[in-house]
Design a protein around this motif. Structure first.
Motif, PDB file in Angstrom:
ATOM      1  N   ARG A  91      -2.903   6.909   6.779  1.00 34.86           N
ATOM      2  CA  ARG A  91      -3.178   6.028   5.644  1.00 34.86           C
ATOM      3  C   ARG A  91      -3.724   6.869   4.471  1.00 34.86           C
ATOM      4  NH1 ARG A  91      -3.512   0.496   5.361  1.00 34.86           N
ATOM      5  NH2 ARG A  91      -3.020   0.252   7.535  1.00 34.86           N
ATOM      6  N   ASP A  92      -4.553   7.855   4.811  1.00 40.32           N
ATOM      7  CA  ASP A  92      -5.028   8.809   3.794  1.00 40.32           C
ATOM      8  C   ASP A  92      -3.918   9.848   3.629  1.00 40.32           C
ATOM      9  OD1 ASP A  92      -6.309  10.518   2.141  1.00 40.32           O
ATOM     10  OD2 ASP A  92      -7.873  11.113   3.552  1.00 40.32           O
ATOM     11  N   PHE A  93      -2.938   9.477   2.810  1.00 39.52           N
ATOM     12  CA  PHE A  93      -1.694  10.250   2.747  1.00 39.52           C
ATOM     13  C   PHE A  93      -1.801  11.547   1.946  1.00 39.52           C
ATOM     14  CE2 PHE A  93      -1.951   7.504  -0.882  1.00 39.52           C
ATOM     15  CZ  PHE A  93      -1.488   8.269  -1.920  1.00 39.52           C
TER      16      PHE A  93
ATOM     17  N   ILE B 276       4.563   2.118   1.843  1.00 41.26           N
ATOM     18  CA  ILE B 276       5.781   2.432   1.086  1.00 41.26           C
ATOM     19  C   ILE B 276       6.374   3.744   1.591  1.00 41.26           C
ATOM     20  CG2 ILE B 276       6.750   2.882  -1.212  1.00 41.26           C
ATOM     21  CD1 ILE B 276       4.447   1.248  -2.412  1.00 41.26           C
TER      22      ILE B 276
ATOM     23  N   GLU C 103       0.842  -1.191   0.000  1.00 39.69           N
ATOM     24  CA  GLU C 103       0.000   0.000   0.000  1.00 39.69           C
ATOM     25  C   GLU C 103       0.879   1.245   0.000  1.00 39.69           C
ATOM     26  OE1 GLU C 103      -2.652  -0.253   3.309  1.00 39.69           O
ATOM     27  OE2 GLU C 103      -3.587  -2.060   2.511  1.00 39.69           O
ATOM     28  N   ILE C 104       0.353   2.339  -0.557  1.00 37.15           N
ATOM     29  CA  ILE C 104       1.144   3.563  -0.681  1.00 37.15           C
ATOM     30  C   ILE C 104       1.621   4.059   0.686  1.00 37.15           C
ATOM     31  CG2 ILE C 104       1.081   5.983  -1.424  1.00 37.15           C
ATOM     32  CD1 ILE C 104       1.040   4.040  -3.771  1.00 37.15           C
ATOM     33  N   ALA C 105       0.712   4.041   1.669  1.00 41.26           N
ATOM     34  CA  ALA C 105       1.085   4.548   2.998  1.00 41.26           C
ATOM     35  C   ALA C 105       2.254   3.738   3.568  1.00 41.26           C
ATOM     36  CB  ALA C 105      -0.113   4.497   3.928  1.00 41.26           C
TER      37      ALA C 105
END
Lengths: 160, 303
Positions: A77-79, A55, A51-53
């Motif tokens: 998480r909502d970056f 990474i 997931e992006i967060a």
């Protein structure tokens, strides 16, 4: 009696030139770390399905991206809102800031093929900026250093 | 009868909706407790389906951006990890809840390849009602038990009852739970979030046919529990031939339709339970045993 102020003025001129030259070099290093970051995103998205967060957190903690300190400011998480704020606080020129803001808005927002092509196009834009920055450093870096030293010496001579 | 639920599914879901969760901040307690579904549609206010009616969160009109933001949040802001789910039209959320969505289909070779421009999201709230499967569990533990088909309309509580059956049977028997959509055990990072019994092995995310074969081959279960059977007749028959007791659910609304499923499965089910809906959601209306022809003709009293 005027020797000490003259030396100080000459030194100040030289330092100002060097500082200006370093600021251009700083942009080159910042952009080249951004390019490495994009590579890392690509590999981790393509092969790791991370997931992006996750990474972002791992990149920030790895210590390999010292110039990309803004990554450490992203904790949610909502970056995206944090990414946007962090990039806006950076002392970047308009194009570099736009590139990073676009990247933040598009990361994680599409399917795998979309992500990979988005990263590819971001890499191309970044490479262009990096080339410009490297060219600017090659052309102006030495010029700023020399101009700083020469101006400093000129002022020092005037004082003497 | 259903006992008081132990977790607040409504709040659990709101915690996964990102910025849109603010619209639900002032939800009345009765809505939190009774909501079965949350429906989010672009250009409309969010609605909670309560089973006996619906509650609209007036004052908040959802925009396309809101729907997009919900989808992003449900995908943990990493949409690329959910391609299969997009093709299938639903995402399983933490806690076993299920978000279904619809929009514009992108079709290739007659199959939906992707869904774009999502306009509606329907989130079904998973319930963990401990005790609701006790009656059926007693029937399943009887000496002469040979398979049970639990059927009912959508939103009749079949999955909830199945989860409780897994919990009760899994206390004393070896149970293989086939959870193709991660709705029953709600496995998250390898750990079931719902109580499905200490002796229950969960085959999470497997296609049902393969899961049935794997369960028989490697888990030697006494019972196999499977949600929403559709076209896995061969594998189901194979399980029964191996001596495994099968408990499954199916979408249908009468014993006649249930019989057709039983015939297709070569009489794999020795009894069938019909679930209620609306105000009788989660209740077993009737339990019938199959005769020698596979017809559910003999009415049984639930203990």
């Amino acid at each position: 009696m005027n020797l000490v102020p003259a030396v100080v003025i000459a030194a100040c001129g030289s330092i100002a030139g060097i500082m200006k030259s370093l600021s251009i070099k700083k942009r080159v290093k910042f952009l080249s770390q951004c390019a490495e970051m994009l590579e890392e995103f690509e590999v981790r998205i393509r092969y790791g399905s991370e997931e992006i967060a996750e990474i972002i957190t791992e990149l920030a903690a790895s210590g390999r991206y010292g110039r990309l300190g803004f990554l450490a400011e992203i904790t949610e998480r909502d970056f995206r809102p944090q990414w946007e704020k962090a990039v806006q606080r950076l002392p970047l020129n308009k194009d570099d800031a736009r590139l990073l803001l676009d990247l933040g808005a598009r990361l994680g927002a599409s399917d795998l093929a979309g992500q990979l092509s988005m990263l590819e196009s971001a890499k191309i834009r970044l490479e262009r900026s990096l080339e410009d920055a490297a060219k600017e450093y090659a052309e102006k870096g030495r010029m700023f250093r020399s101009a700083g030293v020469l101006c400093g010496i000129a002022c020092a001579v005037a004082v003497l | 009868m259903i006992r008081l639920e132990e977790k607040n599914g409504f709040r659990e879901i709101c915690g996964q909706l990102g910025a849109v969760s603010r619209y639900f901040a002032g939800a009345p307690l009765s809505v939190e407790r009774n909501a079965q579904e949350l429906r989010l549609r672009a250009g409309k206010p969010p609605v909670a389906e309560l089973g006996t009616g619906r509650y609209a969160f007036h004052g908040h009109i959802l925009t396309r951006e809101d729907i997009e933001s919900v989808i992003n949040a449900l995908c943990n802001y990493s949409v690329y990890n959910y391609e299969r789910e997009f093709r299938e039209g639903f995402i399983t959320l933490r806690g076993g809840h299920r978000a279904g969505f619809c929009g514009t289909a992108s079709v290739r070779n007659g199959r939906v390849e992707n869904v774009k421009s999502i306009s509606s999201v329907n989130i079904r709230i998973a319930r963990e009602h401990k005790g609701c499967g006790e009656g059926l569990a007693k029937a399943a533990l009887a000496e002469d038990f040979r398979g049970m088909l639990i059927f009912g309309r959508p939103l009749s509580g079949k999955t909830t009852v199945l989860r409780d059956l897994a919990r009760i049977l899994g206390q004393s028997e070896k149970v293989a739970l086939i959870d193709a959509r991660s709705e029953i055990a709600a496995v998250y990072n390898g750990i079931p979030q719902n109580d499905v019994g200490v002796n229950t092995d969960v085959l999470d995310g497997y296609p049902k046919g393969e899961a049935l074969e794997t369960a028989v081959r490697v888990l030697s279960p006494s019972y196999i529990i499977c949600d929403e059977i559709t076209g896995e007749q061969d594998e189901l028959v194979n399980c029964v031939n191996c001596g495994v007791k099968l408990i499954a659910t199916a979408h249908c609304s009468s014993f006649d339709e249930a019989e057709k499923i039983n015939f297709a499965c070569a009489g794999a089910f020795g009894c069938a339970a019909m679930m209620g809906c609306g105000s009788r959601i989660g209740q077993v209306l009737e339990l019938r045993k199959a005769d020698e022809n596979g017809r559910f003709s003999r009415r049984e009293e639930l203990i």
